[in-house]
Design a protein around this motif. Sequence first.
Motif, PDB file in Angstrom:
ATOM      1  N   SER A 158       0.843  -1.199   0.000  1.00 20.50           N
ATOM      2  CA  SER A 158       0.000   0.000   0.000  1.00 20.50           C
ATOM      3  C   SER A 158       0.877   1.248   0.000  1.00 20.50           C
ATOM      4  CB  SER A 158      -0.938  -0.005   1.212  1.00 20.50           C
ATOM      5  OG  SER A 158      -0.197  -0.111   2.417  1.00 20.50           O
ATOM      6  N   ALA A 160       0.627   5.577   0.119  1.00 27.02           N
ATOM      7  CA  ALA A 160      -0.220   6.748   0.350  1.00 27.02           C
ATOM      8  C   ALA A 160       0.259   7.933  -0.474  1.00 27.02           C
ATOM      9  CB  ALA A 160      -0.189   7.120   1.832  1.00 27.02           C
ATOM     10  N   ILE A 186      -3.180   4.780  -2.553  1.00 30.52           N
ATOM     11  CA  ILE A 186      -4.306   5.240  -1.741  1.00 30.52           C
ATOM     12  C   ILE A 186      -4.263   6.764  -1.664  1.00 30.52           C
ATOM     13  CG2 ILE A 186      -5.436   5.115   0.505  1.00 30.52           C
ATOM     14  CD1 ILE A 186      -3.945   2.458   0.946  1.00 30.52           C
ATOM     15  N   TYR A 188      -5.199  10.512  -0.418  1.00 30.33           N
ATOM     16  CA  TYR A 188      -5.699  11.214   0.756  1.00 30.33           C
ATOM     17  C   TYR A 188      -6.034  12.660   0.375  1.00 30.33           C
ATOM     18  CZ  TYR A 188      -4.165   7.387   3.809  1.00 30.33           C
ATOM     19  OH  TYR A 188      -4.012   6.164   4.428  1.00 30.33           O
ATOM     20  N   ALA A 194      -1.771  11.618   4.722  1.00 31.32           N
ATOM     21  CA  ALA A 194      -1.073  10.466   4.137  1.00 31.32           C
ATOM     22  C   ALA A 194       0.121  10.083   5.005  1.00 31.32           C
ATOM     23  CB  ALA A 194      -0.616  10.810   2.721  1.00 31.32           C
ATOM     24  N   ASP A 197      -0.748   8.267   8.352  1.00 31.15           N
ATOM     25  CA  ASP A 197      -1.081   6.839   8.279  1.00 31.15           C
ATOM     26  C   ASP A 197       0.148   5.965   8.057  1.00 31.15           C
ATOM     27  OD1 ASP A 197      -3.705   7.106   8.907  1.00 31.15           O
ATOM     28  OD2 ASP A 197      -4.502   6.305   7.033  1.00 31.15           O
ATOM     29  N   VAL A 203      -0.273   2.193   6.551  1.00 31.06           N
ATOM     30  CA  VAL A 203       0.078   2.127   5.131  1.00 31.06           C
ATOM     31  C   VAL A 203       1.566   1.823   5.042  1.00 31.06           C
ATOM     32  CG1 VAL A 203       0.080   3.378   2.928  1.00 31.06           C
ATOM     33  CG2 VAL A 203      -1.705   3.830   4.599  1.00 31.06           C
ATOM     34  N   ALA A 206       5.169   5.732   1.139  1.00 31.54           N
ATOM     35  CA  ALA A 206       4.696   6.995   0.574  1.00 31.54           C
ATOM     36  C   ALA A 206       5.871   7.740  -0.040  1.00 31.54           C
ATOM     37  CB  ALA A 206       4.036   7.870   1.639  1.00 31.54           C
TER      38      ALA A 206
END
Length: 330
Positions: A158, A160, A186, A188, A194, A197, A203, A206
């Motif tokens: 995952s 972000a 994902i 935000y 972001a 998380d 998550v 990122a």
Amino acid sequence: MKRLIAAFAALCLALPAGLAWTTRMAGAQEFPTRGITMIVVFAPGGATDVLARIVADHMSRTLHQRVVVENVTGAGGTIGGARGAQAAPDGYTLTVGSLGSHAAAPSIYRNIAYDPRELQPIGLIAGTPMFFVVRNGHPAQTMAEFLAMAREHPGRISNANAGIGSTNHLACALFSHLTGARMNDIPYRGEGPAMNDVVAQQVDSACLLAPAAVPQIAAGTLRALLVAATERNPNAAAIPSAPEAGVPDYIFQGWNAVFAPRGTPPEVVARLDAALRAALADPAIQRRIGELGSLPAQPAQQGPEALRGLLRTEVPRWATVIRAAGIEQQ
């Protein structure tokens, strides 16, 4: 008598123009007479928000009026961008945007309500290096290990981002395009949520801009696998550069800048430009921006014309990148 009448008539004809000139000069000298709203197009806590608040505080002191930050989020920054673009062109509503919201957005959103190139630029705040980060506890200790996992299990990791079309989204799209890594993206409503998380280990990873990433790296609340630059960042010197991490082409720098609506009077633009330049010339502000891992705009990069020139190159450049990365139009 005839000469006296003629002189009086000439004076009457000249009076409206003189009054108009006097009114304009008075308006320029008086601005601002009330508080200024500075729209930030992303949520609190992200790079755009942090940098905006740093310069807004200093500009308040220079302009002798409060410059109040208002976060208007959503749609990759374009909701806030539209509100700022459609405000009265009087200098009392400014917008702080990013590479994503004010360069890439026209190529991502079909019905965007503004053309960044038609806005009145005020000036660049800073350039912002990008870090690729993972949550604490993630099994990948290096970028090589991360890429091996991402390629072996497409879509399982995952990732972000700050919203479709945001600078963070573009950075991770470019990363995927260059490396072949496929992640579960994902979106935000901003970089702050972001990042939170990832820190909370909800998550896996990122792409975070320096003002958001560097404090978390220093605090040990997340781990960075690289900085998307040719050299290490002096404020996060332990993090390998992109070439050191084995992704030599992944060079990415975002930016944040201040805009006013189209049609803002030149004398008001000059006043705002001077206030922003004063902020960026303050050694304390330079130090604060630098401590966040960002690069304060240098004198040659400052001012409306420099920012207008940046947009002329950035908008078409990101249109090309977006097509190559296969990012679908929204």
